[in-house]
Design an enzyme around this catalytic site. Structure first.
Site, short mmCIF file in Angstrom:
data_model
loop_
_atom_site.label_atom_id
_atom_site.label_comp_id
_atom_site.label_asym_id
_atom_site.label_seq_id
_atom_site.Cartn_x
_atom_site.Cartn_y
_atom_site.Cartn_z
N THR A 62 3.67 -43.00 43.40
CA THR A 62 3.57 -43.47 42.02
C THR A 62 2.17 -43.23 41.49
O THR A 62 1.35 -42.55 42.15
CB THR A 62 4.05 -44.95 41.93
OG1 THR A 62 4.12 -45.30 40.55
CG2 THR A 62 3.14 -45.92 42.66
N LYS A 66 1.42 -38.61 41.39
CA LYS A 66 2.68 -37.84 41.27
C LYS A 66 2.45 -36.33 41.12
O LYS A 66 3.27 -35.54 41.59
CB LYS A 66 3.51 -38.35 40.10
CG LYS A 66 4.17 -39.69 40.37
CD LYS A 66 5.10 -40.07 39.23
CE LYS A 66 5.73 -41.43 39.47
NZ LYS A 66 6.76 -41.77 38.49
N ASP A 102 12.99 -39.42 39.14
CA ASP A 102 12.81 -40.20 37.90
C ASP A 102 13.75 -39.69 36.80
O ASP A 102 14.46 -40.47 36.16
CB ASP A 102 11.37 -40.10 37.40
CG ASP A 102 10.40 -40.90 38.26
OD1 ASP A 102 10.79 -41.95 38.77
OD2 ASP A 102 9.24 -40.47 38.38
#
Ligand code: ATR
Length: 282
Positions: A62, A66, A102
């Site tokens: 995170t 990333k 995501d």
């Protein structure tokens, strides 16, 4: 032997992933453990190599790692490479492979709530940062053929759309232009951090002209109902918070690591409990 997983980031203390994944391991009788690791940018390479050396099976990535992690991995999935961000790393034959769940997590959540096919819908993405890129490219990779994008800085939206490696058409709009023609859209996706706690009175685009019955999705989950969603709801739109995206990105990572799909509704409840206890202040 217990299989080890985790999440690396800075900051990391408030991550809801450990509780969500550890509960799923327990439910599925998998002998696994998921731990948050506070890793500073300067220590990223050492952390990635160290986790391989000690036999970690996989981990999430995170903020702020990333993009920076990409050159440190052995393989990177083409969609994650196009997006320029990895949030899930999997040990495959002793090497690290990076994925981006995501965008796929968002699209799963959207498909589940929206119901019908997305291909021919008029879609607007608001924002042009990392989250917008993941969502826009994943939608394009899943055959949505037209997506308009609106952003405060027009050039950033234009560059995001131009760099998309999948066939796609669509307009690049200022936020004012988007506000004027908002009634044209079936699906509106808010990807910026505007409206997130504690600045819950902020809204990146006015929902005044939203079409009744349009579907408005905000990637923010704290608060669960942002000002933008609240405005859209008042005008007869269907709304969705970012909770589904968060839960599905985790579920897709879990599936890659274990080969087993976790109970998504239970995961959602666990996160909701955590949000209710600590984060929502609207
Ligand atoms: P992330 O990678 O988390 O998506 P980011 O790359 O910083 O974050 O992108 C943030 C997005 O929020 C961008 O679309 C940004 O608009 P600009 O490209 O014009 O900077 C948008 N954003 C940030 N602050 C904003 C504000 N006060 N009003 C409108 N949009 C804003």
């Amino acid at each position: 032997m217990k299989k080890l997983f985790g999440v690396i980031g800075d900051p990391i203390a408030h991550s809801m992933s450990p509780v969500m994944h550890n509960d799923a391991f327990a439910q599925l009788d998998i002998d696994g453990a998921y731990h948050p690791f506070h890793v500073k940018a300067d220590d990223l390479a050492a952390a990635v190599h160290g986790m391989k050396a000690i036999g970690v099976e996989g981990f999430n990535v995170t903020i702020p790692h990333k993009a920076a992690i990409i050159p440190l991995l052995d393989h990177v999935d083409p969609l994650a490479r196009a997006i320029g961000a990895v949030n899930t790393v999997v040990r495959e034959n002793g090497s690290w492979t990076g994925y981006n769940t995501d965008g796929a997590g968002f699209v799963r959540g959207l498909q589940e709530a929206y119901g019908g096919p997305l291909e021919e819908k008029r879609v607007l993405v608001i924002g042009a940062g990392g989250a917008a890129r993941a969502i826009y490219y994943t939608l394009a990779s899943e055959k949505v053929s037209r997506i308009d994008i609106a952003n405060r800085t027009l050039e950033k939206a234009a560059s995001l759309a131009e760099s998309c490696p999948y066939p796609i058409t669509g307009a690049v709009l200022t936020t004012e232009e988007a506000e004027k023609q908002l009634g044209e859209y079936d699906i509106i996706i808010q990807t910026t951090s505007i409206g997130m706690s504690p600045l819950i009175e902020e809204c990146p685009v006015s929902m005044e002209n939203v079409k009744q019955g349009a579907f408005v999705s905000d990637i923010i989950y704290n608060p669960l109902e942002t000002k933008l969603l609240n405005e859209a709801k008042k005008r007869g739109a269907r709304i969705q918070s970012g909770l589904k995206m968060f839960v599905y990105q985790g579920a897709l990572a879990f599936e890659k690591w274990t080969g087993t799909a976790p109970d998504i509704h239970r995961m959602e409840e666990i996160v909701l409990q955590q949000l209710g206890g600590k984060y929502v202040n609207n």
